[in-house]
Write a protein that holds these residues in place. Structure first.
Motif, PDB file in Angstrom:
ATOM      1  N   VAL A 183      -2.808  -3.482   4.723  1.00 58.83           N
ATOM      2  CA  VAL A 183      -3.924  -3.203   3.831  1.00 58.83           C
ATOM      3  C   VAL A 183      -5.105  -4.073   4.249  1.00 58.83           C
ATOM      4  O   VAL A 183      -4.961  -5.045   4.996  1.00 58.83           O
ATOM      5  N   SER A 184      -6.273  -3.735   3.775  1.00 55.22           N
ATOM      6  CA  SER A 184      -7.466  -4.498   4.123  1.00 55.22           C
ATOM      7  C   SER A 184      -7.335  -5.943   3.659  1.00 55.22           C
ATOM      8  O   SER A 184      -6.803  -6.224   2.591  1.00 55.22           O
ATOM      9  N   SER A 231      -1.982  -1.719  13.454  1.00 54.19           N
ATOM     10  CA  SER A 231      -2.220  -2.376  12.166  1.00 54.19           C
ATOM     11  C   SER A 231      -2.340  -1.375  11.017  1.00 54.19           C
ATOM     12  O   SER A 231      -2.765  -1.745   9.920  1.00 54.19           O
ATOM     13  N   LYS A 232      -1.935  -0.127  11.250  1.00 53.68           N
ATOM     14  CA  LYS A 232      -2.160   0.903  10.234  1.00 53.68           C
ATOM     15  C   LYS A 232      -1.398   0.641   8.940  1.00 53.68           C
ATOM     16  O   LYS A 232      -1.783   1.141   7.875  1.00 53.68           O
ATOM     17  N   ASP A 266      -3.950   4.154   1.563  1.00 54.03           N
ATOM     18  CA  ASP A 266      -5.416   4.142   1.564  1.00 54.03           C
ATOM     19  C   ASP A 266      -5.990   2.798   1.966  1.00 54.03           C
ATOM     20  O   ASP A 266      -7.206   2.580   1.895  1.00 54.03           O
ATOM     21  N   GLY A 267      -5.130   1.864   2.385  1.00 55.07           N
ATOM     22  CA  GLY A 267      -5.593   0.554   2.831  1.00 55.07           C
ATOM     23  C   GLY A 267      -5.799  -0.459   1.732  1.00 55.07           C
ATOM     24  O   GLY A 267      -6.297  -1.557   1.985  1.00 55.07           O
ATOM     25  N   ASP A 301       0.845  -1.194   0.000  1.00 55.94           N
ATOM     26  CA  ASP A 301       0.000   0.000   0.000  1.00 55.94           C
ATOM     27  C   ASP A 301       0.882   1.245   0.000  1.00 55.94           C
ATOM     28  O   ASP A 301       1.304   1.721   1.055  1.00 55.94           O
ATOM     29  N   GLN A 311     -10.604  -0.255  -4.106  1.00 59.81           N
ATOM     30  CA  GLN A 311     -10.929  -1.516  -3.464  1.00 59.81           C
ATOM     31  C   GLN A 311     -11.593  -2.507  -4.412  1.00 59.81           C
ATOM     32  O   GLN A 311     -11.519  -3.727  -4.208  1.00 59.81           O
ATOM     33  N   LYS A 337      -8.234  -7.292   8.792  1.00 59.71           N
ATOM     34  CA  LYS A 337      -8.017  -5.837   8.812  1.00 59.71           C
ATOM     35  C   LYS A 337      -9.066  -5.189   7.911  1.00 59.71           C
ATOM     36  O   LYS A 337      -9.196  -5.531   6.745  1.00 59.71           O
ATOM     37  N   ASN A 363      -9.561  -1.961  12.630  1.00 60.70           N
ATOM     38  CA  ASN A 363      -9.076  -0.953  11.685  1.00 60.70           C
ATOM     39  C   ASN A 363      -8.033  -0.050  12.328  1.00 60.70           C
ATOM     40  O   ASN A 363      -7.653   0.970  11.775  1.00 60.70           O
TER      41      ASN A 363
END
Length: 495
Positions: free
Chosen positions: A473-474, A469-470, A165-166, A161, A194, A494, A428
């Motif tokens: 990524v999702s 966990s920042k 932006d995840g 990432d 996404q 995540k 998150n």
């Protein structure tokens, strides 16, 4: 390296008769993690179908001995892929990489290159394609002019990432780019939404930024390979870069800002201090690269590098394992080829060993990270048999990342895995861990993606301390926690 084995058309599994007519099995390789949830890592392998003049991908389901028990073929109108594309599929699978759990359904997804288009394949647990996203000129947000003579997609890679932006972003190489006049080689960073469409892109133009070096970069194939090394840091191969008047190849470590612009770099070649090996002209060092995790336990990931035309006793290719110090100086360099690390077999002439390479986590349960590499020009029977290609599984030496006991025959036996509770889950922001037993003691916490690739390691971690966990990524991740009392494992979502 401890040992190795081959996986091919006539090794460990009898493929259908149709594969016997195909060659170049092993153009690309990558790990899919435990796709079918049977406790064993599965892999994807690309090949070329000479019968139909098209590329195909095989999802290989492996058992605990890394033998193929079944497979699924993915191609045009095969394995659930029905592409809305008029372009030829002759180069489908020329490059591949795992995306992790891109669509957050608990299954690893796949990034695939074809000539002038890139596919995101969202997989089912049975290896078929659930859905896909095709990225091409004017398609799914890619506002980029691509000439029919270009080769956008020659190499692709998951670069993590970059813009925060995840969502995972990808690198795509075009060695014959005509978008800015003339013919150039560019590496593109595609920032994804996404849903897999392109939000925007950044072209890394080696002619006009801090990388500019006309001697090194001229005809260097900058972008031959690309992958994530750490947060906003990528590894890029230049397989024909000129070093000391010879086109030996080299790799780059590029630091990127959130727009994909190069802010700093490090070049590693046979002229770098600590490079303890010799490279010859056109050995194609940098053909492939991958982050294979922290093999030696120093909290810095190691890098695997392919040199598919490396010559020692034969021009058969080689794989290098590179370890760096925190200041990016070389800690050590090991080569796997015919004349160095002993293999249980000979790699014959022009096999192109190292053509692609992928870290696969711990395949054989000894707690040590392993890797797979390709030899797409290997003959089934040497020297007169037809070219078929094979995959090589390399079991690496290093520290164990799991608590093992030893039998009287010195075979490592993994002790039981305890359930790790992770909360909040999904998250998150931050998360903490706890186990079925009291684990409120210091341990080693390892975050892995669903392919088994290490994202980061926290040593001397106290379970009472929250983990940020920042930088993830999702998607879904595997969390390992090793203490004096045992080994714990759980899964984290995540958001």
């Amino acid at each position: 390296m401890l040992s190795a084995k081959k996986v091919g058309a006539n090794n460990n599994f009898q493929f259908s008769d149709s594969l016997a007519k195909r060659t170049a099995y092993g153009l690309g390789v990558c790990s899919l993690g435990d796709l079918n949830n049977d406790g064993n890592t599965d892999i994807a392998v690309s090949a070329f179908d000479f019968d139909n003049n098209e590329g195909v991908i095989y999802v290989l389901f492996l058992d605990s001995k890394q033998e193929v028990i079944s497979y699924v073929e993915i191609g045009r109108n095969k394995g659930g892929l029905v592409p809305n594309s008029a372009l030829s599929f002759s180069d489908f699978g020329i490059s591949m990489d795992a995306l992790g759990d891109f669509n957050k359904d608990g299954t690893v997804d796949l990034l695939v290159g074809n000539r002038n288009e890139v596919y995101l394949l969202f997989l089912n647990t049975n290896g078929t394609v659930k859905s896909h996203k095709r990225i091409a000129s004017g398609n799914n947000g890619l506002n980029l002019s691509i000439d029919a003579r270009d080769y956008f997609g020659y190499s692709v890679g998951n670069v993590g990432d970059i813009n925060g932006d995840g969502v995972v972003d990808i690198g795509v190489y075009n060695p014959d780019d005509r978008s800015v006049g003339g013919r150039s080689a560019f590496l593109y960073i595609l920032f994804l939404n996404q849903d897999g469409s392109v939000k925007r892109y950044h072209r890394i133009d080696t002619r006009n930024n801090i990388l500019k070096d006309t001697v090194v970069l001229a005809n260097s194939r900058f972008g031959t390979s690309v992958c994530r090394f750490s947060k906003n840091r990528i590894i890029v191969g230049s397989s024909t870069a000129t070093v000391n008047a010879e086109r030996t190849g080299l790799i780059w470590l590029l630091d990127l800002d959130t727009n994909g612009v190069v802010t700093d770099f490090k070049r590693i070649s046979n002229q770098t201090h600590g490079f303890t090996d010799t490279l010859h002209d056109l050995c194609l060092f940098g053909t492939s690269v991958d982050n294979i995790g922290d093999i030696d336990g120093d909290s810095i990931d190691e890098i695997a590098i392919g040199a598919s035309f490396y010559f020692d006793s034969l021009k058969s290719g080689a794989v290098f394992i590179l370890s760096l110090n925190r200041n990016d100086s070389i800690n050590y360099l090991n080569r796997i080829s015919n004349s160095t690390v002993p293999l249980p077999y000979v790699i014959h002439e022009e096999v192109r060993f190292g053509n692609d390479i992928a870290g696969v986590g711990d395949l054989n349960g000894d707690g040590k990270y392993d890797l797979i590499t390709a030899g797409p020009r290997e003959r089934i029977s040497y020297p007169t048999g037809p070219y078929k290609g094979r995959i090589h599984v390399l079991y690496l030496d290093g520290i164990s990342h799991k608590d093992n006991t030893v039998n009287t025959d010195n075979t490592p036996q993994l002790i039981s895995i305890n359930t790790l509770s992770i909360y909040p889950n999904p998250t998150n922001s931050t998360f903490k861990v706890s186990g079925t037993q009291d684990i409120e003691i210091e341990g080693v916490l390892v975050v892995l993606d669903m392919t088994g690739k290490v994202i980061y390691t926290l040593k001397n971690h106290n379970s009472k301390t929250a983990v940020d966990s920042k930088h993830l990524v999702s998607g879904m991740y595997i969390i390992n926690y090793q203490t004096e009392k045992g080994f714990y494992q759980g899964k984290l979502i995540k958001e």
